[in-house]
Enzyme design. Structure first.
Site, PDB file in Angstrom:
ATOM      1  CG  HIS A 192      -2.063  -1.006   1.050  1.00 18.31           C
ATOM      2  ND1 HIS A 192      -3.172  -0.766   0.278  1.00 18.31           N
ATOM      3  CD2 HIS A 192      -2.221  -2.260   1.548  1.00 18.31           C
ATOM      4  CE1 HIS A 192      -3.976  -1.815   0.312  1.00 18.31           C
ATOM      5  NE2 HIS A 192      -3.433  -2.740   1.080  1.00 18.31           N
ATOM      6  CG  ASP A 196      -0.512   5.416   0.283  1.00 17.33           C
ATOM      7  OD1 ASP A 196      -1.626   5.088  -0.181  1.00 17.33           O
ATOM      8  OD2 ASP A 196      -0.217   5.323   1.490  1.00 17.33           O
ATOM      9  CD  GLU A 222      -8.757   2.285  -7.647  1.00 11.72           C
ATOM     10  OE1 GLU A 222      -9.110   1.207  -8.150  1.00 11.72           O
ATOM     11  OE2 GLU A 222      -8.882   2.536  -6.429  1.00 11.72           O
TER      12      GLU A 222
END
Length: 302
Positions: A192, A196, A222
């Protein structure tokens, strides 16, 4: 004092950290002027000798706020018209203070009208301090903390205002829905934190293509929404194709030896004078899903 729409558009060019820094500096300026005002009262009421700088013709350049303000980059001062007003109000307030202190030093009576005018000028300056700080804070608090894109909190109200403006001038605007392709795969394969970094890189890429008055929102996960005011469907499609190619060319450093690449699917809807914003968003969303069904990394128009 009301918020200025021109100002808030300029603020969109600032990062969250830049906004936080300027807000802190303005709050500090308010404290500086409160301390300065207390010292002024000591001089006027208790005959404490005035600071020699407060008796000079350019007193506004010597106080702590004046020194900070004069060092502000020109680009920062152009972000909001209140900065120019603040500089003028600050100088006028110090000129009034100089008159009061000069009369006091000469043991002359201070007319009530001069004292009232000074306090009016001081109130104007304080109102400007607070208005800029509040507006900067409003922008910061409606931003996605990760990417800096505006969050969905006021999306519909913002778009409706823009739609009303376009209706008044018989203009069209366009909405673009953007969704990263196979983003779940990025999170699954790289973690993750890498995901990011991809989102941050995407937003920077989108922002580099926007005009000052365009607006970017993080719609969810997203998925991002771009509003292009005063833009017809053809212009929105050309813009989206350029942006799609730029996203595809990104080499995103995620902390490993090999940067990763991503693509996006784009859906466009035109918002005409008699249109409905919610329906336009649905059409853009539908067009984006059509782009995905057609193979991804492409632009579709409703």
């Amino acid at each position: 004092m009301t918020s200025n729409s021109k100002g808030s558009k300029g603020l969109n060019t600032l990062s969250n950290k830049q906004l936080e820094r300027i807000i802190a500096e303005i709050d500090q300026a308010i404290e500086w002027h409160q301390s300065w005002y207390k010292q002024l009262l000591r001089s006027l009421i208790s005959n404490v000798p005035a600071n020699k700088h407060d008796l000079s013709d350019n007193a506004h350049t010597f106080c702590e706020f004046g020194q900070w303000f004069n060092k502000l980059p020109t680009d920062t001062k152009k972000l909001h018209p209140h900065f120019s007003e603040m500089g003028t109000a600050h100088q006028k307030m110090h000129q009034g203070a100089k008159v009061l202190l000069s009369l006091n030093e000469a043991k002359s009576a201070i007319p009530v009208s001069l004292l009232d005018q000074f306090h009016a000028d001081l109130d104007t300056l304080r109102d400007l301090f607070e208005a800029v700080s509040d507006e900067f804070s409003d922008v910061l608090h409606t931003r996605d903390p990760l990417t800096g894109a505006t969050d969905r909190t006021n999306l519909l109200s913002h778009l409706r205002k823009e739609h009303e403006r376009c209706k008044r001038h018989s203009l069209e605007c366009a909405i673009i829905m953007i969704d990263l392709d196979h983003f779940k795969r990025v999170n699954d394969e790289h973690g993750h934190a890498a995901g990011d970094k991809v989102l941050v890189a995407l937003v920077k890429c989108i922002q580099s293509h926007l005009r000052e008055y365009d607006q970017l929102y993080r719609y969810g996960g997203e998925e991002f929404l771009v509003c292009l005011p005063e833009t017809e469907l053809g212009g929105a499609k050309s813009f989206s194709e350029r942006l799609r190619a730029s996203v595809e060319e990104l080499n995103i450093n995620i902390g490993t030896n090999t940067p990763i690449n991503v693509t996006g699917s784009f859906g466009i809807a035109s918002v005409s004078v008699n249109d409905d914003i919610e329906q336009a968003i649905e059409r853009a969303d539908h067009a984006m899903y059509q782009a995905k069904k057609s193979g991804r990394n492409r632009v579709c128009v409703t």
